[in-house]
Write an enzyme that holds these catalytic residues in place. Structure first.
Site, short mmCIF file in Angstrom:
data_model
loop_
_atom_site.label_atom_id
_atom_site.label_comp_id
_atom_site.label_asym_id
_atom_site.label_seq_id
_atom_site.Cartn_x
_atom_site.Cartn_y
_atom_site.Cartn_z
N CYS A 1 -14.59 8.30 41.16
CA CYS A 1 -14.17 9.58 41.95
C CYS A 1 -14.85 9.32 43.37
O CYS A 1 -15.83 9.76 43.71
CB CYS A 1 -14.74 10.68 41.11
SG CYS A 1 -14.29 12.10 42.08
N GLY A 2 -13.83 9.09 44.26
CA GLY A 2 -14.03 9.08 45.69
C GLY A 2 -14.74 10.36 46.29
O GLY A 2 -15.67 10.56 47.19
N ASN B 1 -10.84 19.17 46.14
CA ASN B 1 -10.97 18.56 44.52
C ASN B 1 -12.42 18.90 44.29
O ASN B 1 -13.35 18.63 44.81
CB ASN B 1 -10.83 16.86 45.06
CG ASN B 1 -10.97 16.26 43.70
OD1 ASN B 1 -11.43 14.88 43.78
ND2 ASN B 1 -11.03 16.63 42.65
N GLU C 1 -3.28 13.17 39.38
CA GLU C 1 -4.38 12.38 38.66
C GLU C 1 -4.62 12.26 37.06
O GLU C 1 -4.18 13.36 36.39
CB GLU C 1 -5.72 13.30 38.97
CG GLU C 1 -6.37 12.98 40.47
CD GLU C 1 -7.69 13.29 40.87
OE1 GLU C 1 -8.58 13.20 39.85
OE2 GLU C 1 -8.00 13.89 41.91
N ARG C 2 -4.81 10.99 36.62
CA ARG C 2 -5.30 10.73 35.35
C ARG C 2 -6.03 11.84 34.82
O ARG C 2 -7.26 12.13 35.48
CB ARG C 2 -5.52 9.37 35.08
CG ARG C 2 -6.07 9.09 33.69
CD ARG C 2 -6.49 7.49 33.76
NE ARG C 2 -7.79 7.31 34.37
CZ ARG C 2 -8.47 6.26 34.42
NH1 ARG C 2 -8.05 5.32 33.54
NH2 ARG C 2 -9.74 6.42 34.83
N THR D 1 -10.13 8.29 45.78
CA THR D 1 -9.66 7.01 45.19
C THR D 1 -8.35 6.60 45.48
O THR D 1 -7.98 5.59 45.92
CB THR D 1 -10.14 6.53 43.77
OG1 THR D 1 -9.39 7.81 43.05
CG2 THR D 1 -11.72 6.52 43.57
N GLY D 2 -7.42 7.73 45.34
CA GLY D 2 -5.90 7.72 45.60
C GLY D 2 -5.62 7.48 47.01
O GLY D 2 -4.78 6.55 47.28
N CYS E 1 -7.28 13.23 46.42
CA CYS E 1 -7.91 12.34 45.41
C CYS E 1 -8.68 11.24 46.48
O CYS E 1 -7.67 10.52 47.08
CB CYS E 1 -6.72 11.71 44.31
SG CYS E 1 -7.44 10.42 43.54
N ASN F 1 -3.21 6.92 37.67
CA ASN F 1 -3.36 7.96 38.67
C ASN F 1 -2.02 7.47 39.41
O ASN F 1 -2.13 6.35 39.69
CB ASN F 1 -4.66 7.90 39.54
CG ASN F 1 -6.02 8.06 38.79
OD1 ASN F 1 -6.10 9.34 38.39
ND2 ASN F 1 -6.93 7.25 38.74
N HIS G 1 -4.53 2.79 39.87
CA HIS G 1 -3.50 3.53 40.60
C HIS G 1 -2.35 2.81 40.71
O HIS G 1 -2.14 1.77 41.04
CB HIS G 1 -4.09 3.88 42.12
CG HIS G 1 -5.36 4.68 42.14
ND1 HIS G 1 -5.22 6.19 42.56
CD2 HIS G 1 -6.66 4.56 42.09
CE1 HIS G 1 -6.34 6.84 42.33
NE2 HIS G 1 -7.37 5.83 42.06
N GLN H 1 -13.16 17.80 37.92
CA GLN H 1 -14.16 16.60 37.45
C GLN H 1 -15.56 17.29 37.27
O GLN H 1 -16.00 17.80 38.12
CB GLN H 1 -14.21 15.52 38.30
CG GLN H 1 -13.22 14.39 38.03
CD GLN H 1 -12.16 14.76 39.07
OE1 GLN H 1 -11.95 15.19 40.13
NE2 GLN H 1 -10.51 14.37 38.54
N ASN I 1 -13.21 13.71 33.60
CA ASN I 1 -12.27 14.39 34.11
C ASN I 1 -11.95 15.66 33.27
O ASN I 1 -12.64 15.79 32.28
CB ASN I 1 -10.67 13.71 33.72
CG ASN I 1 -10.42 12.55 34.76
OD1 ASN I 1 -10.75 12.64 35.92
ND2 ASN I 1 -9.97 11.33 34.36
N1 LIG Z 1 -8.56 11.08 37.95
C1 LIG Z 1 -9.20 10.14 38.27
C2 LIG Z 1 -10.55 10.33 38.61
C3 LIG Z 1 -11.19 11.22 39.64
C4 LIG Z 1 -10.46 10.70 40.83
C5 LIG Z 1 -11.05 11.56 42.17
N2 LIG Z 1 -10.32 13.05 42.26
C6 LIG Z 1 -11.32 11.13 43.44
O1 LIG Z 1 -11.39 11.81 44.49
O2 LIG Z 1 -11.30 9.77 43.47
C7 LIG Z 1 -9.37 9.07 37.20
O3 LIG Z 1 -9.01 9.26 35.94
O4 LIG Z 1 -9.32 7.89 37.54
#
Ligand SMILES: N[C@@H](CCC[C@H](N)C(=O)O)C(=O)O
Length: 270
Positions: A76-77, A16, A202-203, A213-214, A211, A184, A153, A49, A67
């Site tokens: 963004c984790g 990512n 991802e959003r 945070t995912g 991802c 997301n 999410h 990102q 994004n």
């Molecule tokens: N697309 C996400 C933001 C980015 C998340 C990221 N890639 C991660 O690693 O967490 C959003 O729009 O919230």
């Protein structure tokens, strides 16, 4: 047009990828159009990102996240794990999602991602409902869970990830009016004891190799559903993260962070 030269680093967490700009010594005027142009893989530098590292009164540094569609978001984790490597030490980071403590470990970082939000209006959803098994479905994907880990999410636990048409369903669910801030979209399959396979639409960025945070949101939903317990390995297309969460506590995310190269660009061209 006056040149606005600035340095950047190309970094990634499990594929990512990010353009990371140091804005601590001079403000880069980042607009949605400029962020989108820099992120463009054909006419720009190219990234999932764009990350702006700035000064902070409350923490060691601040981090702003855009994004690839140019929209600014809260969390963004994978990028958060890159910050200790970028700054050269452990750091407290101010984000729109709160203060995050990131510590370098061998080959990457461990981040306290804070406590998840589980109430329907904190996700946010358009109307009140159970977030553990939402009474909604998209085609043959029923009853997802919703979790906010700074960003929103939705998580579908599937029997066979390979059978899901993610590129068709992802954008449809991302923009469904049930999610007023968009969402997301996580497609997960439990593949072993405390082991989950995950693919994320991802959003604002579409399919990415990982991802962070995912992975956090999915592990939280899996603990709530008693599908896993204790530290959980989450395998994404780009590799593995370990996510540790117990109800009532903070989420700890551990995984790799990679510096690829440094460059210089004229931001006025974008
Ligand atoms: N697309 C996400 C933001 C980015 C998340 C990221 N890639 C991660 O690693 O967490 C959003 O729009 O919230």
């Amino acid at each position: 047009m006056r040149a606005l030269m600035g340095r950047f680093s190309k970094m990634h967490g499990l594929g990512n990828d990010f353009v990371v700009i140091d804005a601590r010594d001079g403000a880069v005027d980042m607009t949605q159009a400029r962020a989108q142009a820099i992120a463009d893989r054909h006419a720009g530098i190219g990234c999932d990102q764009l990350i702006l590292i700035g000064r902070s009164d409350r923490a060691d540094v601040s981090m702003r996240i855009f994004n690839s569609d140019g929209g600014e978001v809260e969390a963004c984790g994978n990028a958060t794990r890159c910050v200790p490597l970028f700054v050269g030490r452990d750091v407290l980071i101010e984000t729109k999602a709160g203060l995050l403590d990131a510590k370098g470990v061998d080959g990457g970082a461990s981040v306290d991602m804070g406590a998840p939000r589980l109430e329907w209006d904190a996700i946010p959803l358009a109307y009140a409902m159970d977030t553990l098994a939402m009474p909604v479905s998209w085609e043959d994907l029923p009853a997802p869970a919703a979790v906010n880990v700074g960003n929103p999410h939705v998580i579908f636990f599937c029997d066979d990830l390979g059978a899901v048409d993610i590129e068709r369903l992802g954008p449809m669910i991302e923009t469904d009016p049930l999610f007023p801030a968009r969402v997301n979209v996580n497609f997960a399959q439990v593949v072993g004891d405390n082991h989950i396979r995950l693919i994320v639409w991802e959003r604002g960025a579409g399919l990415t190799r990982a991802c962070g945070t995912g992975a956090c949101a999915t592990a939280v939903a899996a603990v709530r559903r008693k599908l896993v317990s204790g530290p959980t390995r989450v395998t994404l297309p780009g590799g593995d993260l370990v996510i540790d969460w117990t109800p009532g506590g903070h989420i700890l995310m551990t995984g790799p962070a990679t510096h690829v190269f440094d460059g210089e660009a004229d931001w006025a061209r974008f």
